[in-house]
Structure formats: C-alpha cells, structure tokens
Design a protein around this motif. Structure first.
Motif, PDB file in Angstrom:
ATOM      1  N   ASP A 113       0.832  -1.208   0.000  1.00  0.00           N
ATOM      2  CA  ASP A 113       0.000   0.000   0.000  1.00  0.00           C
ATOM      3  C   ASP A 113       0.863   1.252   0.000  1.00  0.00           C
ATOM      4  O   ASP A 113       0.535   2.243  -0.673  1.00  0.00           O
ATOM      5  N   ASP A 114       1.951   1.209   0.751  1.00  0.00           N
ATOM      6  CA  ASP A 114       2.843   2.366   0.818  1.00  0.00           C
ATOM      7  C   ASP A 114       3.527   2.613  -0.528  1.00  0.00           C
ATOM      8  O   ASP A 114       3.610   3.750  -0.997  1.00  0.00           O
ATOM      9  N   ARG A 115       4.014   1.539  -1.145  1.00  0.00           N
ATOM     10  CA  ARG A 115       4.671   1.686  -2.445  1.00  0.00           C
ATOM     11  C   ARG A 115       3.682   2.173  -3.502  1.00  0.00           C
ATOM     12  O   ARG A 115       4.030   2.988  -4.366  1.00  0.00           O
ATOM     13  N   ALA A 116       2.439   1.693  -3.423  1.00  0.00           N
ATOM     14  CA  ALA A 116       1.429   2.126  -4.381  1.00  0.00           C
ATOM     15  C   ALA A 116       1.097   3.608  -4.198  1.00  0.00           C
ATOM     16  O   ALA A 116       0.907   4.333  -5.184  1.00  0.00           O
ATOM     17  N   ALA A 117       1.044   4.064  -2.948  1.00  0.00           N
ATOM     18  CA  ALA A 117       0.739   5.467  -2.677  1.00  0.00           C
ATOM     19  C   ALA A 117       1.855   6.377  -3.194  1.00  0.00           C
ATOM     20  O   ALA A 117       1.600   7.449  -3.750  1.00  0.00           O
ATOM     21  N   VAL A 118       3.101   5.951  -3.023  1.00  0.00           N
ATOM     22  CA  VAL A 118       4.238   6.729  -3.519  1.00  0.00           C
ATOM     23  C   VAL A 118       4.212   6.780  -5.045  1.00  0.00           C
ATOM     24  O   VAL A 118       4.407   7.837  -5.650  1.00  0.00           O
ATOM     25  N   ALA A 119       3.957   5.632  -5.679  1.00  0.00           N
ATOM     26  CA  ALA A 119       3.899   5.590  -7.142  1.00  0.00           C
ATOM     27  C   ALA A 119       2.777   6.481  -7.674  1.00  0.00           C
ATOM     28  O   ALA A 119       2.957   7.194  -8.670  1.00  0.00           O
ATOM     29  N   ALA A 120       1.631   6.456  -7.000  1.00  0.00           N
ATOM     30  CA  ALA A 120       0.511   7.293  -7.425  1.00  0.00           C
ATOM     31  C   ALA A 120       0.841   8.772  -7.284  1.00  0.00           C
ATOM     32  O   ALA A 120       0.478   9.582  -8.142  1.00  0.00           O
ATOM     33  N   ALA A 121       1.545   9.131  -6.203  1.00  0.00           N
ATOM     34  CA  ALA A 121       1.941  10.521  -6.010  1.00  0.00           C
ATOM     35  C   ALA A 121       2.896  10.971  -7.106  1.00  0.00           C
ATOM     36  O   ALA A 121       2.779  12.091  -7.632  1.00  0.00           O
ATOM     37  N   PHE A 122       3.839  10.103  -7.473  1.00  0.00           N
ATOM     38  CA  PHE A 122       4.755  10.420  -8.571  1.00  0.00           C
ATOM     39  C   PHE A 122       3.974  10.708  -9.847  1.00  0.00           C
ATOM     40  O   PHE A 122       4.250  11.680 -10.559  1.00  0.00           O
ATOM     41  N   ASP A 123       3.009   9.860 -10.148  1.00  0.00           N
ATOM     42  CA  ASP A 123       2.243  10.001 -11.381  1.00  0.00           C
ATOM     43  C   ASP A 123       1.407  11.277 -11.372  1.00  0.00           C
ATOM     44  O   ASP A 123       1.334  11.991 -12.387  1.00  0.00           O
ATOM     45  N   ARG A 124       0.764  11.576 -10.258  1.00  0.00           N
ATOM     46  CA  ARG A 124      -0.134  12.734 -10.193  1.00  0.00           C
ATOM     47  C   ARG A 124       0.629  14.046 -10.339  1.00  0.00           C
ATOM     48  O   ARG A 124       0.122  15.011 -10.906  1.00  0.00           O
ATOM     49  N   VAL A 125       1.835  14.083  -9.831  1.00  0.00           N
ATOM     50  CA  VAL A 125       2.612  15.320  -9.837  1.00  0.00           C
ATOM     51  C   VAL A 125       3.568  15.387 -11.033  1.00  0.00           C
ATOM     52  O   VAL A 125       4.021  16.464 -11.418  1.00  0.00           O
ATOM     53  N   GLY A 126       3.866  14.234 -11.628  1.00  0.00           N
ATOM     54  CA  GLY A 126       4.731  14.208 -12.797  1.00  0.00           C
ATOM     55  C   GLY A 126       6.207  14.327 -12.493  1.00  0.00           C
ATOM     56  O   GLY A 126       6.938  15.026 -13.207  1.00  0.00           O
ATOM     57  N   VAL A 127       6.656  13.645 -11.423  1.00  0.00           N
ATOM     58  CA  VAL A 127       8.076  13.695 -11.080  1.00  0.00           C
ATOM     59  C   VAL A 127       8.725  12.305 -11.109  1.00  0.00           C
ATOM     60  O   VAL A 127       9.814  12.117 -10.581  1.00  0.00           O
ATOM     61  N   ALA A 128       8.060  11.339 -11.741  1.00  0.00           N
ATOM     62  CA  ALA A 128       8.606   9.983 -11.774  1.00  0.00           C
ATOM     63  C   ALA A 128       9.983   9.938 -12.419  1.00  0.00           C
ATOM     64  O   ALA A 128      10.854   9.161 -11.999  1.00  0.00           O
ATOM     65  N   ASP A 129      10.200  10.797 -13.417  1.00  0.00           N
ATOM     66  CA  ASP A 129      11.493  10.789 -14.107  1.00  0.00           C
ATOM     67  C   ASP A 129      12.608  11.387 -13.251  1.00  0.00           C
ATOM     68  O   ASP A 129      13.790  11.292 -13.614  1.00  0.00           O
ATOM     69  N   LEU A 130      12.244  11.975 -12.118  1.00  0.00           N
ATOM     70  CA  LEU A 130      13.247  12.584 -11.230  1.00  0.00           C
ATOM     71  C   LEU A 130      13.546  11.713 -10.019  1.00  0.00           C
ATOM     72  O   LEU A 130      14.343  12.101  -9.161  1.00  0.00           O
ATOM     73  N   ALA A 131      12.947  10.536  -9.947  1.00  0.00           N
ATOM     74  CA  ALA A 131      12.963   9.736  -8.722  1.00  0.00           C
ATOM     75  C   ALA A 131      14.354   9.478  -8.162  1.00  0.00           C
ATOM     76  O   ALA A 131      14.544   9.461  -6.940  1.00  0.00           O
TER      77      ALA A 131
END
Length: 258
Positions: A113-131
C-alpha cells in the motif's frame, strides 16, 4: 465539518498584536487565496490554523478538533516559506523524500500500500522521471512538485502553501499552479498564501485579505471590485493589470515575508 475554523483568534508578541480578532472558516474542497502586505500576519494566521501556534484568545480548529491537539499529520501537507531554499541542503533522492510522506502510515515496514501510494503521487505530480535524482540538484519548480508529491503520498486532504513559488521561474510557476488547479479539481482543499494578487485572482475561488485584522473574505470577483487592497496596502497602492495566461488581474507590490 469544516477543514479550518478560526473564531476570533488574536495572537501577538507583548502588547503588539500580529493577528487580531480574525474569524475564518474553510470548507472541504475550497481553493482559498490568502493575501496581505508584508508583516500583515499571513504566516502567523497559517501557524494558528495548523496548530503550530496557539492563539492568545479565540479558538482554532483543524478538522473539527483543537488545532494544537490535532495529531493526524497525514491529513495536512504544508509547504512553508523558504522550503525551496532549505531543500538545497537535502542529501536525499526524490524517491526518498516522497517516501517520507508515508512514514506516519507505516506500522512495521514499507508495504505494498505504501509503495502504491508513492507511485501514485509520482504520477499525479509528474516527477517519476526525477525519482533517482538528489532533491538538492533540482530547480525550484521541481522541488515544489516533490513537496506536493510527498504530501499526496501521505494522503493529505489539505494543502497549505506559504508563498511556494518565490524564486521559481515564470514557466515553472505556471505549471505549478496548473498542478494545484488539478489537485483542487480532484477534491483536495488548498490554502495558498501569495504576494502576487494576479495569481490569487486568476487561480483561486475565494480571497481572504488581512492586515492584522480581516479586511476581506469573499469571491475573487467581489475582491477585485472592493477597496480591500487600498485598506490593506495603503491609499497609495495602485493595482496593475497583470496577465497569468488565464486572464488579467490586479497585482500588488512584491513582498518577501509575512
């Protein structure tokens, strides 16, 4: 239940009130802009609303409980003044910074659940490429997105941003406020403290103007037609027409702190 409820709050240092007899209610789903001249008490009002300071008189409630006793930090995402500058010293990656938002939820170890919440936050804000980049290496606009992602990972219902775009370039500012618009459309309550009146009148639904005391509280159209700016900023204030891509609005003198 109101998200924020201030009733006659007064706070000061010695005999000098910084905030005096202010009553304010923010309901779930609102996008509220808080404005006022330098030293008007905006940041102090935010501190009272979040329970970071206790009023000398009056009451402050957050999600229906006394603000200073509100213990559920997961419900509030707070980006304070100078956070972008302080982030230049953060020795962590973007992924690590966003994961911090999940810490109040973690019982034993990071779960699915924690990993899913972090992944969703990345997607919503658009910073996945900066991880995998260090937060200290990012631009001001990118850092602000990371702070928002951290708040979303904590499943915050309220975002409070105290002059979040100071020092951020114009293009990044526009993208940042577009993000706030989308998050508000998704149901997140936003309280935005801003020195730029143009941003507030084009982006928010409601304006609160203070100068120690409450000078105005209402919708943006009524604010633009009111004398709140001259009462708060002084009779010599002359609003300027200012464009933010979503129309034209008044702009006040730039201020560096509140």
């Amino acid at each position: 239940m109101s998200v924020v409820a201030l009733d006659g709050v007064t706070f000061g240092y010695g005999d000098r009130p910084v905030v005096e007899d202010v009553s304010l209610t923010i309901e779930s789903g609102e996008f509220v802009g808080l404005v006022g001249p330098n030293g008007s008490g905006k940041s102090t009002l935010v501190a009272l609303a979040l329970g970071l300071a206790r009023p000398d008189s009056g009451t402050a409630e957050l999600f229906g409980t006394p603000a200073h006793r509100h213990g559920d930090g997961t419900r509030v995402g707070y980006v304070a003044q100078q956070s972008t500058r302080q982030a230049s010293e953060m020795p962590v990656t973007v992924r690590e910074a966003v994961r911090m938002g999940r810490y109040p939820h973690v019982r034993w170890r990071f779960g699915e659940d924690d990993r899913a919440a972090v992944a969703a936050a990345f997607d919503r804000v658009g910073v996945a490429d900066l991880a995998d980049r260090k937060v200290a290496e990012l631009s001001g606009g990118q850092r602000q997105r990371v702070f928002i992602a951290r708040a979303l990972a904590s499943e915050a219902d309220l975002l409070v941003l105290d002059e979040p775009a100071v020092g951020v370039d114009a293009e990044s500012r526009t993208a940042f406020y577009d993000l706030l618009d989308r998050l508000n459309d998704e149901g997140i309550t936003v309280l935005l403290v801003e020195h730029d009146i143009g941003v507030v009148t084009t982006r928010t639904d409601r304006v609160v103007c203070i100068d120690c005391r409450l000078q105005f509280d209402g919708d943006t159209a009524a604010f633009a037609e009111s004398d709140a700016l001259s009462r708060a900023y002084g009779p010599d204030h002359r609003p300027l027409e200012h464009s933010h891509g979503a129309g034209h609005a008044h702009e006040s003198p730039r201020e560096e702190s509140s």
